[in-house]
Design an enzyme around this catalytic site. Structure first.
Site, PDB file in Angstrom:
ATOM      1  N   LYS A 106       0.838  -1.202   0.000  1.00 21.22           N
ATOM      2  CA  LYS A 106       0.000   0.000   0.000  1.00 21.22           C
ATOM      3  C   LYS A 106       0.878   1.260   0.000  1.00 21.22           C
ATOM      4  O   LYS A 106       0.677   2.172  -0.798  1.00 21.22           O
ATOM      5  CB  LYS A 106      -0.893  -0.016   1.247  1.00 21.22           C
ATOM      6  CG  LYS A 106      -1.963   1.041   1.259  1.00 21.22           C
ATOM      7  CD  LYS A 106      -2.796   0.976   2.532  1.00 21.22           C
ATOM      8  CE  LYS A 106      -3.543  -0.334   2.668  1.00 21.22           C
ATOM      9  NZ  LYS A 106      -4.432  -0.359   3.841  1.00 21.22           N
ATOM     10  N   LYS A 118       2.606  -3.874  11.070  1.00 23.53           N
ATOM     11  CA  LYS A 118       1.270  -3.999  11.670  1.00 23.53           C
ATOM     12  C   LYS A 118       1.424  -4.633  13.037  1.00 23.53           C
ATOM     13  O   LYS A 118       2.339  -5.429  13.267  1.00 23.53           O
ATOM     14  CB  LYS A 118       0.364  -4.885  10.815  1.00 23.53           C
ATOM     15  CG  LYS A 118      -1.109  -4.613  11.003  1.00 23.53           C
ATOM     16  CD  LYS A 118      -1.543  -3.391  10.206  1.00 23.53           C
ATOM     17  CE  LYS A 118      -3.025  -3.140  10.253  1.00 23.53           C
ATOM     18  NZ  LYS A 118      -3.444  -2.166   9.237  1.00 23.53           N
ATOM     19  N   THR A 202      -9.209   8.101   5.065  1.00 25.50           N
ATOM     20  CA  THR A 202      -9.406   6.814   4.378  1.00 25.50           C
ATOM     21  C   THR A 202     -10.626   6.907   3.467  1.00 25.50           C
ATOM     22  O   THR A 202     -10.578   6.539   2.289  1.00 25.50           O
ATOM     23  CB  THR A 202      -9.581   5.681   5.406  1.00 25.50           C
ATOM     24  OG1 THR A 202      -8.423   5.651   6.228  1.00 25.50           O
ATOM     25  CG2 THR A 202      -9.766   4.341   4.729  1.00 25.50           C
TER      26      THR A 202
HETATM   27  P1  NAD Z   1     -14.530   0.584  12.564  1.00 22.43           P
HETATM   28  O1  NAD Z   1     -14.294  -0.316  13.716  1.00 22.43           O
HETATM   29  O2  NAD Z   1     -14.634   2.060  12.764  1.00 22.43           O
HETATM   30  O3  NAD Z   1     -15.865   0.145  11.762  1.00 22.43           O
HETATM   31  C1  NAD Z   1     -16.110  -1.173  11.380  1.00 22.43           C
HETATM   32  C2  NAD Z   1     -17.590  -1.282  11.035  1.00 22.43           C
HETATM   33  O4  NAD Z   1     -17.843  -2.567  10.531  1.00 22.43           O
HETATM   34  C3  NAD Z   1     -18.515  -1.073  12.228  1.00 22.43           C
HETATM   35  O5  NAD Z   1     -19.622  -0.287  11.826  1.00 22.43           O
HETATM   36  C4  NAD Z   1     -18.988  -2.501  12.542  1.00 22.43           C
HETATM   37  O6  NAD Z   1     -20.261  -2.528  13.146  1.00 22.43           O
HETATM   38  C5  NAD Z   1     -19.013  -3.069  11.141  1.00 22.43           C
HETATM   39  N1  NAD Z   1     -19.069  -4.510  11.108  1.00 22.43           N
HETATM   40  C6  NAD Z   1     -18.463  -5.413  11.897  1.00 22.43           C
HETATM   41  N2  NAD Z   1     -18.825  -6.656  11.550  1.00 22.43           N
HETATM   42  C7  NAD Z   1     -19.678  -6.514  10.508  1.00 22.43           C
HETATM   43  C8  NAD Z   1     -20.408  -7.419   9.713  1.00 22.43           C
HETATM   44  N3  NAD Z   1     -20.330  -8.732   9.919  1.00 22.43           N
HETATM   45  N4  NAD Z   1     -21.196  -6.929   8.724  1.00 22.43           N
HETATM   46  C9  NAD Z   1     -21.292  -5.613   8.509  1.00 22.43           C
HETATM   47  N5  NAD Z   1     -20.619  -4.707   9.226  1.00 22.43           N
HETATM   48  C10 NAD Z   1     -19.844  -5.153  10.223  1.00 22.43           C
HETATM   49  O7  NAD Z   1     -13.357   0.225  11.546  1.00 22.43           O
HETATM   50  P2  NAD Z   1     -12.826   1.080  10.316  1.00 22.43           P
HETATM   51  O8  NAD Z   1     -11.672   1.889  10.757  1.00 22.43           O
HETATM   52  O9  NAD Z   1     -13.974   1.722   9.614  1.00 22.43           O
HETATM   53  O10 NAD Z   1     -12.225  -0.104   9.433  1.00 22.43           O
HETATM   54  C11 NAD Z   1     -13.051  -0.886   8.577  1.00 22.43           C
HETATM   55  C12 NAD Z   1     -12.150  -1.557   7.553  1.00 22.43           C
HETATM   56  O11 NAD Z   1     -11.420  -0.543   6.862  1.00 22.43           O
HETATM   57  C13 NAD Z   1     -11.103  -2.516   8.140  1.00 22.43           C
HETATM   58  O12 NAD Z   1     -10.880  -3.560   7.215  1.00 22.43           O
HETATM   59  C14 NAD Z   1      -9.863  -1.638   8.235  1.00 22.43           C
HETATM   60  O13 NAD Z   1      -8.669  -2.410   8.240  1.00 22.43           O
HETATM   61  C15 NAD Z   1     -10.036  -0.844   6.953  1.00 22.43           C
HETATM   62  N6  NAD Z   1      -9.248   0.377   6.944  1.00 22.43           N
HETATM   63  C16 NAD Z   1      -9.510   1.390   7.821  1.00 22.43           C
HETATM   64  C17 NAD Z   1      -8.720   2.519   7.789  1.00 22.43           C
HETATM   65  C18 NAD Z   1      -8.968   3.683   8.702  1.00 22.43           C
HETATM   66  O14 NAD Z   1      -8.219   4.679   8.602  1.00 22.43           O
HETATM   67  N7  NAD Z   1      -9.981   3.649   9.537  1.00 22.43           N
HETATM   68  C19 NAD Z   1      -7.658   2.617   6.872  1.00 22.43           C
HETATM   69  C20 NAD Z   1      -7.440   1.576   5.970  1.00 22.43           C
HETATM   70  C21 NAD Z   1      -8.245   0.453   6.018  1.00 22.43           C
END
Ligand code: NAD
Length: 427
Positions: A106, A118, A202
Site C-alpha cells: 500500500k 502492523k 481513508t
Molecule cells: P470501525 O471499527 O470504525 O468500523 C467497522 C464497522 O464494521 C462497524 O460499523 C462494525 O459494526 C461493522 N461490522 C463489523 N462486523 C460486521 C459485519 N459482519 N457486517 C457488517 N458490518 C460489520 O473500523 P474502520 O476503521 O472503519 O475499518 C473498517 C475496515 O477498513 C477494516 O478492514 C480496516 O482495516 C479498513 N481500513 C480502515 C482505515 C482507517 O483509517 N480507519 C484505513 C485503511 C483500512
C-alpha cells in the site's frame, strides 16, 4: 479492460481464507507478471521481523491479567515501517504478518517513503474500562518500544483502536525516551500533533478513487447507487462524502444487520440512530433478512468497509455492482477476484483504494518532524493529488498488461520495493 485476456490471480484449488497465504499468492502472481525473479519474491513473501510480546496489566479489581500481542515489520527497503495496531480477540501472528505485508504494498503503490508494519493485541477493548484500556495501550507500547520509533516503525490506529489510544502510546514512548516524540505514532489527537483531515482520510481517499473509476467507466457520480458494508470510520464517512457528490446510498450495514431503501436512505436519520439506538430501527427502510445480501444488491458501487474475506468464490457470481471499492483490507479472495474480473466488474483494490489513511498519516509524521502544521485544505488537496496520480498509474499498468487493478497495483509496488532493495545491495 477486456475480460478476454484474463490475467488476474489464479484460483486456488481449495479457497484459503488465511490472509498470509492470500498475500503470498498475490505476490507470486503479480511478481511474475512484473518480471521479478523468484529469489526476490521469496524475500517479499516473508516479513523481516515479527515480535511476540506478553505483558501484565493490573485490572480495576486489583487482579493481574497477562495480554499477548505482536508487531510485524515486513520490509524496510523504502523507509521505516508503518502500519496500524488493532485490539481484537482474533489477532494472531499470520494475520499481523499479512497485514504488515499489505501495508508495504500500500505504501509503495502510492509512493510513500515507508515499508509495511502492523501490530495487534489479543483482546476486545469493549470488555474493559477506559482506565484498563489505557493500561493495556501503555503496556503494549512499553513491550514494543525497542523496535518502534519515528525512524524505525511508526504505528497508527486500526480496528478498535483510536486517537486516544495513540495519545497514550505516544506518551508512554516519549516518557521512556525522555523527550516529546510525536513522530512515533500517527492518528493522534489534534492537540498532540495529529493532522487535520486524518479522521476522514481513508474515506476521502476511497471516494477520490471511485470518482476516477467512474470517469473510466464514463458514468456520472450524480445518481449512482451505493451499498456500503460497515458503518464505522471508513464506511460512515464514505456514505456522507458520496452523498455529497450526488450518489444515492441505498443500503448500509453494521455488525447488527443491514438496511435497504431503493429510493435512497435518509442518512442523517440513520446516523442519528447509529449513535443512539441501532440502524435497524430506521422506520423508512427495510431490514435485510440476511445482511450479506447487501453485497449482491443491484447497485452501481459496492463498498466493503468492514471485514476480510466477505467476497469469496461462493458469492462473487452474485455481485451486480459495476465497481467494488475496497475500503476494508482484504475483503475479496483471489478466487473471487478472478470471477469479478471475468464479469467485467472493476475492483478498486484495498492497497490503492484505502491508502488515504496512510497517506495522511504520512502527512502527520512529516508535520511532526517539521513541527509545522498544515490547514485541512492543504492536507485534502495533497491527498487528492496523490490518490488521483496513483489511480492513473495503476490504471495505465492494468491497461498495458490487460490485467485487473489489484495485480497492476501489486506490480507497481513490487517493482518499486525491488528497485529499492537492489539499490541498497540486498541482492
Ligand atoms: P470501525 O471499527 O470504525 O468500523 C467497522 C464497522 O464494521 C462497524 O460499523 C462494525 O459494526 C461493522 N461490522 C463489523 N462486523 C460486521 C459485519 N459482519 N457486517 C457488517 N458490518 C460489520 O473500523 P474502520 O476503521 O472503519 O475499518 C473498517 C475496515 O477498513 C477494516 O478492514 C480496516 O482495516 C479498513 N481500513 C480502515 C482505515 C482507517 O483509517 N480507519 C484505513 C485503511 C483500512
Amino acid at each position: 479492460m477486456s475480460s478476454s485476456t484474463v490475467t488476474s490471480v489464479p484460483s486456488m484449488e481449495k479457497e484459503s481464507l488465511n490472509p498470509y497465504e492470500i498475500v503470498q499468492t498475490q505476490i507470486d502472481h503479480a511478481g511474475k507478471l512484473a518480471g521479478v525473479s523468484k529469489d526476490v519474491l521469496d524475500i517479499l513473501k516473508k516479513p523481516k521481523r515479527v515480535l511476540y510480546v506478553s505483558f501484565p496489566v493490573k485490572m480495576d479489581d486489583g487482579s493481574i491479567r497477562v495480554f499477548e500481542g505482536y508487531r510485524a515489520q515486513h520490509n524496510d527497503a523504502m523507509g521505516p515501517t508503518k502500519g496500524g495496531i488493532r485490539f481484537h480477540p482474533d489477532v494472531n501472528m499470520d494475520e499481523v504478518k499479512a497485514l504488515a505485508m499489505w501495508m508495504s504494498f500500500k505504501c509503495s503503490v502510492v509512493n510513500l517513503p515507508y515499508g509495511g508494519g502492523k501490530g495487534g493485541v489479543v483482546c476486545d477493548p469493549h470488555d474493559f474500562s477506559k482506565a484498563e484500556v489505557q493500561r493495556i495501550s501503555r503496556g503494549f507500547m512499553e513491550a514494543i518500544a525497542d523496535i518502534v520509533g519515528p525512524e524505525k516503525d511508526i504505528p497508527a490506529p486500526d480496528v478498535y483502536t483510536n486517537a486516544q489510544v495513540m495519545g497514550w502510546m505516544m506518551d508512554t514512548f516519549s516518557r521512556m525516551k525522555g523527550h516529546f516524540s510525536p513522530g512515533v505514532i500517527t492518528g493522534k489527537p489534534l492537540i498532540l500533533g495529529g493532522s487535520k483531515g486524518r479522521n476522514e482520510a481513508t474515506a476521502r481517499g476511497c471516494v477520490f478513487t471511485i470518482e476516477e473509476a467512474m470517469k473510466t467507466l464514463k458514468k456520472p457520480m450524480k445518481g449512482a447507487t451505493v451499498a456500503i458494508q460497515g458503518f464505522g470510520n471508513a464506511g460512515r464517512i464514505m456514505a456522507d462524502l458520496l452523498a455529497a457528490e450526488g450518489c444515492k446510498i441505498v443500503a448500509v450495514s453494521d455488525s447488527k444487520g443491514a438496511i435497504y431503501q431503493p429510493e435512497g436512505l435518509n442518512l442523517q436519520q440513520v446516523e442519528h440512530l447509529k449513535d443512539t439506538a441501532s440502524i435497524l430501527e430506521d422506520p423508512d427502510s427495510q431490514v435485510l433478512d440476511h445482511p450479506e445480501d447487501l453485497l449482491s444488491l443491484e447497485v452501481d458501487i459496492l463498498v466493503p468497509a468492514a471485514l476480510e474475506n466477505v467476497i469469496t468464490r461462493k458469492n462473487a457470481n452474485d455481485i451486480k455492482a459495476k465497481i467494488v471499492a475496497e475500503a476494508a483490507n482484504g475483503p475479496t479472495t483471489p478466487a473471487a477476484d478472478n470471477i469479478l474480473f471475468k464479469k467485467d466488474i472493476l475492483v478498486l483494490p484495498d492497497i490503492l483504494a484505502n491508502a488515504g489513511g496512510v497517506i495522511v498519516s504520512y502527512f502527520e509524521w512529516v508535520q511532526n518532524l517539521m513541527n509545522y502544521y498544515w490547514s485541512e485544505e492543504e492536507v485534502n488537496g495533497k491527498l487528492k493529488d496523490m490518490m488521483v496520480h496513483s489511480y492513473q498509474e495503476v490504471h495505465t499498468m492494468a491497461e498495458e498488461h490487460k490485467t485487473d487493478l489489484r495485480t497492476a497495483a501489486y506490480m507497481i509496488s513490487i517493482k518499486r520495493i525491488t528497485a529499492a532493495m537492489e539499490a541498497r545491495g540486498w541482492f
